[in-house]
Motif scaffolding. Structure first.
Motif, short mmCIF file in Angstrom:
data_model
loop_
_atom_site.label_atom_id
_atom_site.label_comp_id
_atom_site.label_asym_id
_atom_site.label_seq_id
_atom_site.Cartn_x
_atom_site.Cartn_y
_atom_site.Cartn_z
N ALA A 288 0.61 -1.30 -0.37
CA ALA A 288 -0.19 0.04 -0.13
C ALA A 288 0.61 1.09 0.04
O ALA A 288 0.03 2.06 -1.24
CB ALA A 288 -1.33 -0.41 0.86
N TRP A 289 1.68 1.48 0.38
CA TRP A 289 2.97 2.34 0.31
C TRP A 289 3.97 2.38 -0.48
O TRP A 289 3.42 3.50 -1.09
CB TRP A 289 3.74 2.23 1.51
CG TRP A 289 3.19 3.16 3.33
CD1 TRP A 289 3.22 2.72 4.27
CD2 TRP A 289 3.73 4.21 3.65
NE1 TRP A 289 3.28 2.97 5.19
CE2 TRP A 289 2.98 4.44 5.37
CE3 TRP A 289 3.90 5.95 2.62
CZ2 TRP A 289 3.21 5.84 5.44
CZ3 TRP A 289 4.01 6.53 3.36
CH2 TRP A 289 3.23 6.73 4.60
N VAL A 292 1.16 4.58 -2.10
CA VAL A 292 0.80 5.50 -2.20
C VAL A 292 2.12 6.59 -2.47
O VAL A 292 2.15 7.88 -3.31
CB VAL A 292 1.08 5.90 0.05
CG1 VAL A 292 1.50 7.02 -0.06
CG2 VAL A 292 -0.38 5.35 0.21
N TRP A 293 3.11 6.13 -2.14
CA TRP A 293 4.55 6.89 -3.06
C TRP A 293 4.18 7.39 -4.50
O TRP A 293 4.59 7.67 -4.84
CB TRP A 293 5.40 6.32 -3.01
CG TRP A 293 6.42 6.18 -1.56
CD1 TRP A 293 6.53 4.91 -0.78
CD2 TRP A 293 6.17 7.00 -0.78
NE1 TRP A 293 6.84 5.35 0.29
CE2 TRP A 293 7.10 6.39 0.63
CE3 TRP A 293 6.39 8.35 -0.96
CZ2 TRP A 293 7.44 7.59 2.29
CZ3 TRP A 293 6.49 9.41 0.35
CH2 TRP A 293 6.81 8.59 1.67
N CYS A 295 1.57 7.37 -6.00
CA CYS A 295 0.14 7.93 -6.67
C CYS A 295 1.00 9.68 -5.72
O CYS A 295 0.58 10.89 -6.93
CB CYS A 295 -1.41 8.62 -5.86
SG CYS A 295 -1.74 6.60 -6.05
N LEU A 296 1.52 10.17 -5.00
CA LEU A 296 2.19 11.33 -4.52
C LEU A 296 3.44 11.85 -6.08
O LEU A 296 3.26 13.09 -6.12
CB LEU A 296 2.82 11.28 -3.63
CG LEU A 296 2.20 10.88 -1.92
CD1 LEU A 296 3.28 10.45 -0.91
CD2 LEU A 296 1.07 11.90 -2.29
#
Length: 963
Positions: A288-289, A292-293, A295-296
């Protein structure tokens, strides 16, 4: 026409992925070097960790089990930090992305996916190498069919991918390396603090527990702990292996856990989750991280652009320049007519120069220059023309005595008829390099005045200031004299930077000014202005010699002589230019069979292409031979013979010393560097912000933590450890780009013998210390009161401050040393986490000194972090036990364990055992309060050592050496 649309061929990431894949498979130089660098990095650290934690028989012993726990902690930290070295390359690459994005080459998502899948093989190789070496060297569990190894590999791979994704996000979201270092420091601080190693789960404050549960490193360590200690290797029950004292138990976690396996008991004692279902949760959180990275990063690619495209309109400075044009022309003419410093008249002649270089592959020499002759007199402008690889730059450097191997140069170079003595000649010449490297945080005037102070030391300050004014007028920089050098790069063209380079050399009052292609990168108007500026300089009685690439008719008309070199390094023409190049055209068209100059072709392009054998030439003549038998060559030969007569055109040049005394050089360098640090807000003041943020974070995490429990005491000791590691590593990383930037400046100044290596290093040391002192005072003033560390006296506070200051200074100087000794910023950024990883492992906290193998004990004693932790921990927890109210110089031994024996003793004790906290921590860590002076001396010696190594690296490192 409507809005611009993306090109259809890039509607999917496929094409970009294919291109990136082809680059990887073809083994192109950048990809190959990146793979080799990362492979060496991982290989080095994995073998170090594997052998450092090597154990042949992992017996049921909590100390051995703690080593595996340390191995998990070091693994996830290193796999995360390995990727920090990619940051400089990403930041330099993003300008290309901005340009391609503006041209709608592809969608940002295509670029993002290409970067991810392009980097995936590197991360996969890192994970494979690290897992195999570390897992089996440290003797981790191979029970249950070996599936625990695959859990370890999956966690390591996801950690490496997360580290790469985090750095990729920062590379596009953060404007510069200084801010990136600050943010990475904050991220790593939070990740390490709440990884479950330094502070157990139940010890985390309630207002920080949310971060504990989203921390990717915590989940990585949790998965590894459950996988290892839930395996069959640790399946024996505590009742089978636990033996309470006497002797002392090797598995204290088994106390009151007889029906638990000693592996599960170890997890419960460390406040970890114990169910194997948490492994799946941990892997999901790591994945998941990763999402997230990315997507950022996508958001940063689409919404953030740090460097705006330069507008084509006129800037304010350009408007001021136009308004002051009439006045400026008058000022230039005035400066030409009455420069206060007159140059020594010099006639430079070169006779039959030959230069060879050795080709390593075939081990044969290649001739660069072949029997080249010519001359220049005061007020001459001599240009060296030729095609690529014709030897024009080599000829310029041979005349200047720079960037060549003098032993391979044959022929004669005469100054006023005398053989050129390079040690004297370098004091009357100026050299404007192709690369303009100047301190961005000085103004234009300060930069020129600094050069004048160091190279015109014999004249008074008033005369130097007056001469600087004249040079500013002559180079047309008066209107920007108070602008920072960094602001000059915002111009559409780079003519002001080039003028600054010329002014910096002109202010040394040279008799001969050499320039390497001064018009490169300029538009035609700016190029004309630069050569016009050089023409004004030559009118002051100075000889100007430069290389040029295809100068225009206007530029050619400003020259007095040109030397055109053939591709083999031979002279095809040396002589006057004439109006609009008429002398050159007349000479070449007088050669039988030579083609006429096309009406739409410039004279320089015609001549250079003609001698280089370009397609339009019909004859196959050897123009070097034609020149050697021409009447022009005969006239030149006669003139060259006359120039061989010593003293005919001037006296012998004999200057041996610098313009300024060493004291002047040192003081001027110190003042210059102080200005740089004061104005470099991102570095100097940003560092104070970093100290402030880290002190608040660490203070809030360890706020009033109970140090009388075993876990609390370990956590408090860990707070000192983590503050040293994170603040120190941040300082080392931030020092790299600053030193790299100033390394190029010092390289230029050293090449023109403007300053000395020692003065530079002294100046930077004196500039660095005050900011470190203030920043560390901010950190200690917040962190120590919040954690109740070293607050029992003012003496303890300042001892803590001084020891930590010494360590931070040593680590900062270490980062500067790596920046000097490393050829590129990427290599320096990679070396920092490697060395810091070694220091972390051997500092005596994650692995006690008693458990360090004799093979690596020398690393312990040469580790500055170990000396810092020894001194800081001693100051933090020390209490005088021998005072009358306590042990009374050991006359009251019952006080050691019995509170009633000394009720007036105010030294804190461990809850449950009543052992003094200082006694407990000193026995575990082998601390000695009397050793603090030695810790201070050792850290001071480390700081001095790194500065000395920096001086030696400046002088002897291969990529830095330059004549």
């Amino acid at each position: 026409m409507g809005p611009l649309q993306y090109v259809d061929t890039f509607s999917s990431p496929r094409r970009l992925l294919d291109e990136l894949s082809s680059l990887t498979t073809k083994g192109t130089e950048p990809v190959r070097l990146q793979l080799e660098r990362r492979f060496r990095e991982v290989l080095t650290m994995s073998f170090f960790v594997g052998f450092f934690l090597f154990r042949v028989h992992p017996a049921p012993d909590q100390r051995i089990m703690n080593l595996f726990r340390t191995g998990f902690f070091v693994s996830v930290i290193n796999l995360t930090m390995f990727n920090v070295g990619q940051l400089p390359a990403l930041m330099s690459e993003r300008n290309i992305f901005y340009k391609q994005k503006a041209a709608h080459f592809y969608r940002p998502v295509s670029y993002l996916l290409a970067k991810f899948f392009g980097n995936f093989p590197f991360s996969l190789c890192e994970a494979i190498v690290w897992s195999i070496i570390v897992y089996f060297l440290t003797g981790m569990s191979v029970a249950d069919g070996g599936w625990h190894f695959f859990v370890y590999f999956a966690v390591v791979l996801l950690t490496a991918l997360n580290g790469s994704a985090m750095v990729r996000f920062l590379g596009f979201a953060v404007p510069n390396m200084d801010k990136a270092g600050l943010i990475i420091g904050v991220f790593v601080t939070l990740f390490i603090l709440f990884a479950g190693f330094l502070m157990p789960r139940l010890q985390v404050p309630k207002y920080w527990v949310w971060f504990y549960y989203i921390n990717p490193l915590q989940w990585a360590i949790t998965a590894l702990m459950i996988s290892e200690y839930g395996s069959g290797t640790y399946s024996k029950l505590c009742s089978e292996v636990y033996k309470p004292p006497p002797p002392a138990p090797l598995l204290p976690q088994c106390a009151e856990r007889d029906n638990e396996t000693y592996g599960r008991a170890f997890l419960e004692a460390g406040e970890f989750f114990v169910s194997e279902g948490w492994i799946a949760v941990a892997l999901f959180m790591l994945f998941a991280w990763l999402v997230v990275w990315n997507c950022l990063t996508y958001y940063a690619l689409t919404r953030i652009q740090h460097k705006k495209i330069l507008r084509t309109g006129k800037s304010i400075n350009e408007e001021k320049k136009e308004n002051a044009l009439a006045k400026k022309i008058d000022d230039v003419e005035l400066a030409v007519n009455k420069l206060s410093h007159t140059a020594v008249p010099v006639t430079l002649s070169w006779h039959e120069l030959c230069y060879e270089v050795m080709i390593p592959v075939i081990n044969r020499p290649r001739t660069i220059l072949k029997v080249v002759s010519g001359w220049g007199e005061p007020s001459d402008m001599v240009a060296i023309l030729g095609s690529d690889a014709s030897g024009k730059t080599t000829l310029l450097n041979s005349l200047a005595g720079r960037k060549i191997v003098t032993e391979r140069l044959e022929g004669q170079i005469l100054v006023n008829g005398y053989p050129k003595d390079q040690k004297s000649f370098r004091h009357i010449m100026g050299y404007v390099d192709r690369i303009d490297a100047y301190t961005p945080y000085l103004t234009v005037r300060e930069t020129i005045a600094y050069s004048a102070a160091l190279r015109l030391g014999s004249s008074s300050k008033q005369k130097q200031a007056y001469f600087v004014d004249e040079v500013l007028e002559l180079t047309e920089l008066t209107y920007v004299q108070n602008a920072l050098v960094s602001s000059l790069v915002n111009d559409i063209t780079f003519d002001r930077e080039k003028r600054l380079a010329i002014a910096t050399e002109l202010v040394s009052n040279p008799s001969v000014l050499f320039l390497e292609n001064p018009t490169k990168g300029l538009d035609s108007s700016s190029a004309n202005d630069i050569v016009k500026c050089l023409q004004h300089i030559s009118k002051t009685g100075r000889l100007v010699i430069m290389t040029l690439n295809y100068p225009s008719q206007r530029i050619l008309s400003m020259l007095t002589k040109v030397q055109i070199l053939k591709g083999s390094g031979e002279t095809a023409y040396f002589g006057p230019v004439g109006t609009n190049g008429e002398s050159i055209i007349t000479y070449f068209q007088s050669i039988p069979g030579a083609p006429l100059c096309p009406p739409n072709k410039s004279v320089s392009a015609y001549a250079v292409d003609l001698v280089a054998g370009m397609p339009f030439r019909k004859s196959e003549k050897d123009y070097a031979f034609e020149y050697s038998v021409s009447e022009l060559a005969l006239k030149n030969h006669v003139q060259l013979q006359q120039l061989r007569r010593p003293g005919r055109n001037g006296e012998k040049i004999q200057i041996r010393s610098y313009g300024a005394s060493y004291y002047t050089v040192l003081m001027e360098t110190i003042m210059s560097v102080q200005r740089q640090y004061w104005r470099n807000v991102n570095y100097s003041w940003g560092r104070m912000l970093a100290f402030l943020i880290m002190s608040v974070i660490l203070g809030s995490v360890f706020y009033k933590l109970d140090r009388t429990s075993t876990l609390g005491l370990n956590s408090m000791a860990g707070s000192i450890f983590i503050s040293c590691v994170l603040v120190g590593m941040t300082n080392a990383q931030n020092a790299i780009p600053q030193t790299m930037q100033m390394r190029a400046v010092h390289l230029r100044e050293r090449a023109v013998h403007q300053t000395s290596i020692l003065a530079y290093n002294i100046a930077y040391t004196l500039a660095e210390i005050p900011y470190l002192m203030v920043a560390n005072l901010i950190f200690c003033s917040i962190f120590l009161p919040m954690t109740k560390i070293a607050t029992y006296s003012a003496s303890a506070f300042f001892k803590f401050w001084f020891i930590s200051l010494e360590f931070y200074a040593a680590v900062t100087f270490f980062g500067a040393f790596l920046a000097v000794v490393s050829p590129t910023p990427v290599i320096a950024s990679v070396l920092v986490p490697i060395v810091v990883g070694i220091w972390i492992s051997t500092a005596g906290l994650v692995v006690p000194r008693s458990m360090i193998l004799n093979t690596f004990i020398w690393v312990f004693w040469t580790n500055p972090l170990q000396w810092a932790l020894d001194g800081l921990t001693s100051v933090a927890f020390y209490c005088v036990l021998d005072k009358p109210s306590c042990l009374n110089s050991n006359l009251n031994p019952e006080c050691e364990t019995d509170i009633k024996a000394c009720p007036q003793c105010d030294c804190p004790r461990m809850s449950g055992t009543n052992v003094f906290v200082w006694r407990q921590i000193s026995n575990i860590r082998s601390l000695d309060y009397g050793r603090i002076p030695y810790d201070m001396i050792a850290l001071l010696l480390f700081a001095i050592l790194f500065r000395v190594l920096t001086v030696l690296a400046f002088k002897y490192t291969r990529h830095y050496r330059r004549t």
